[in-house]
Design a protein around this motif. Structure first.
Motif: not given
Length: 501
Positions: A136-139, A167-182, A286-289
């Motif tokens: 749940x915490x990761x989601x 407590x679970x914590x998500x880390x390492x956004x080094x490969x993250x993709x930004x879904x921003x306008x072009x 929806x996943x959290x619910x």
């Protein structure tokens, strides 16, 4: 200026060329010791001298910049700033980024403890309550990232940190993709480029197609499967083999590997692992619910009990075998003696079952009944000892099934049990799922009377109840609460009536 004129600069340059940068000072951060190393960066425990606190500093490796320095530096800085904009208790907080003396770095919250992969290797798979809490915490963390337009793209057990408060914590956004306008998005990857860890990649990420938050959901599903099973679902020997498995194969049923887990949780993880993004949960809420509903399902404390029981049986198997052998030998000797003396021995009739004792909690009482699901007295004991519990409601459904599964089916008793469940749902709006499940149980009891007016009325009532649901997801979650016999019957009804009923 040559090296002899500035020995300090030469010394720092030599240390930068070495693998370990411990004791190096970068701005106000003193690197104390290396915590870990990845393909492109090392992570160090450091002291922020201005505030006197410990932080983690991620340093981009110089050798990873060979021939692609501009792209990696932009990715390193841009994605770190994007993650820095996330403020969530289950996301490792980014403090700052910088670039000094040819060293690019990210400073983030220091989380003392283990990552999820280390925890599993040390402790084995977590029990249900612990594992579903972490899931749940990761989601929740990924839901916050999706709202910010960020796709992590590298969710795996190594990137889930567990602090000392579990407590679970998500880390390492080094490969993250930004879904921003072009216009606002920098194109830092070429079409068809695949980044991430093959053992946890989504099919669309493996194929190099466009990604959204549902790709992270798939990776989270793989991580959850690994967490509960103790190993990845596709443990191939090489990345190519694993990639093909992600594209073509289904993982082994988690419900079989972990029979203590409530079926709804296994169903949720199965859906997260759907090959097509559109077959997964549409969004984070929806996943959290769904996870919240699964976390509340009984049995909540089953995780250790069946495993402990099996462990005890295995541990004492030699003694049990010896005892059974002795009993058989005694029985044979008694029978032989009786035949020889022609005087039958009259033994007192033993009690069919030992006395049922009250367990410490409703969940444990339910767990005891689950070990022998055909025993009606065990299901009655749940309602007798814990009449106001959720487990008692589920036990009433299981009792109806047990009555129909006996050598001489008791249809009248089963109808009475299912009717009681239905009535409880009718008087308690917050438990209206009981009304639906009770009706399904009633219809299941009458399934051998296809032209019965009573059955036709029940099917009509069931359809009306289904029409009141806000979404198919909520309906499926409530159906998943029922015993497997009622779930299968409901599935057959849907197929027969071609959905809706």
């Amino acid at each position: 200026m040559n090296s002899s004129e500035n020995p300090t600069q030469d010394s720092q340059q030599d240390r930068r060329n070495q693998a370990d940068l411990s004791d190096l000072r970068i701005g106000e951060f003193l690197l104390l010791r290396r915590l870990g190393s990845g393909g492109m960066a090392d992570v160090y425990l450091a002291e922020q001298t201005s505030l006197g606190r410990q932080v983690a500093v991620k340093v981009l490796k110089n050798d990873s910049l060979q021939g692609r320095s501009d792209v990696l530096l932009k990715r390193f800085e841009q994605e770190a700033r994007a993650a820095g904009g996330l403020s969530h208790p289950n996301v490792v907080q980014i403090i700052t980024t910088g670039h000094e003396n040819n060293i690019a770095y990210i400073v983030q919250e220091y989380v003392p403890g283990l990552n999820l992969s280390q925890w599993i290797r040390r402790n084995g798979p977590p029990d249900f309550s612990t594992g579903v809490k972490w899931l749940q915490q990761m989601a929740a963390a990924l839901s916050a990232a999706a709202e910010a337009g960020i796709v992590h793209r590298d969710i795996k057990p190594e990137n889930i940190l567990l602090n000392r408060q579990a407590t679970a914590k998500v880390t390492d956004f080094g490969l993250a993709q930004l879904n921003q306008p072009a216009p606002a998005r920098m194109n830092l990857t070429q079409a068809g480029t695949t980044l991430g860890t093959p053992w946890y990649m989504s099919p669309e990420q493996i194929q190099g197609t466009k990604l959204d938050h549902r790709s992270d959901q798939y990776s989270l599903g793989v991580t959850a499967w690994h967490m509960f099973a103790g190993r990845p679902p596709f443990p191939g020997r090489n990345p190519m083999t694993v990639a093909v498995q992600h594209l073509k194969e289904l993982p082994p049923p988690l419900a079989t590997l972990r029979p203590d887990l409530p079926l709804p949780l296994c169903t949720i993880i199965d859906r997260m692992l759907a090959k097509k993004p559109e077959d997964r949960f549409p969004d984070g809420p929806s996943l959290e619910l769904a996870l919240a509903a699964a976390a509340a399902m009984p049995p909540r404390e089953l995780s250790a009990e069946p495993a402990d029981l099996v462990g005890r049986l295995r541990r004492y198997r030699p003694a049990i075998t010896l005892a059974v052998g002795a009993m058989l030998a005694c029985t044979l000797a008694t029978w032989t003696f009786a035949r020889l003396t022609a005087s039958p021995i009259q033994l007192p009739a033993p009690s069919v079952y030992p006395e049922i004792r009250k367990q410490p909690s409703a969940a444990r009482q339910y767990a005891l009944a689950m070990l022998q699901p055909d025993r009606q007295d065990l299901w009655n004991a749940v309602s007798r000892f814990y009449p106001e519990s959720t487990e008692a409601e589920m036990a009433s459904l299981q009792l109806g099934v047990a009555l129909m599964a006996s050598a001489v089916p008791d249809a009248a008793g089963a109808l009475k049990a299912f009717s009681a469940v239905r009535e409880k749902g009718e008087v308690a709006p917050e438990k209206n799922y009981l009304q639906l499940l009770g009706m399904i149980g009633q219809a299941w009891t009458l399934r051998d009377r296809p032209r019965s007016p009573e059955l036709e009325q029940l099917l009509s009532d069931i359809q009306q109840q289904i029409d009141n649901y806000q979404s198919d997801d909520l309906l499926q979650l409530d159906i998943d609460r029922a015993p497997i016999e009622l779930q299968q019957y409901f599935g057959r009804l849907q197929m027969t009536r071609r959905q809706p009923l």
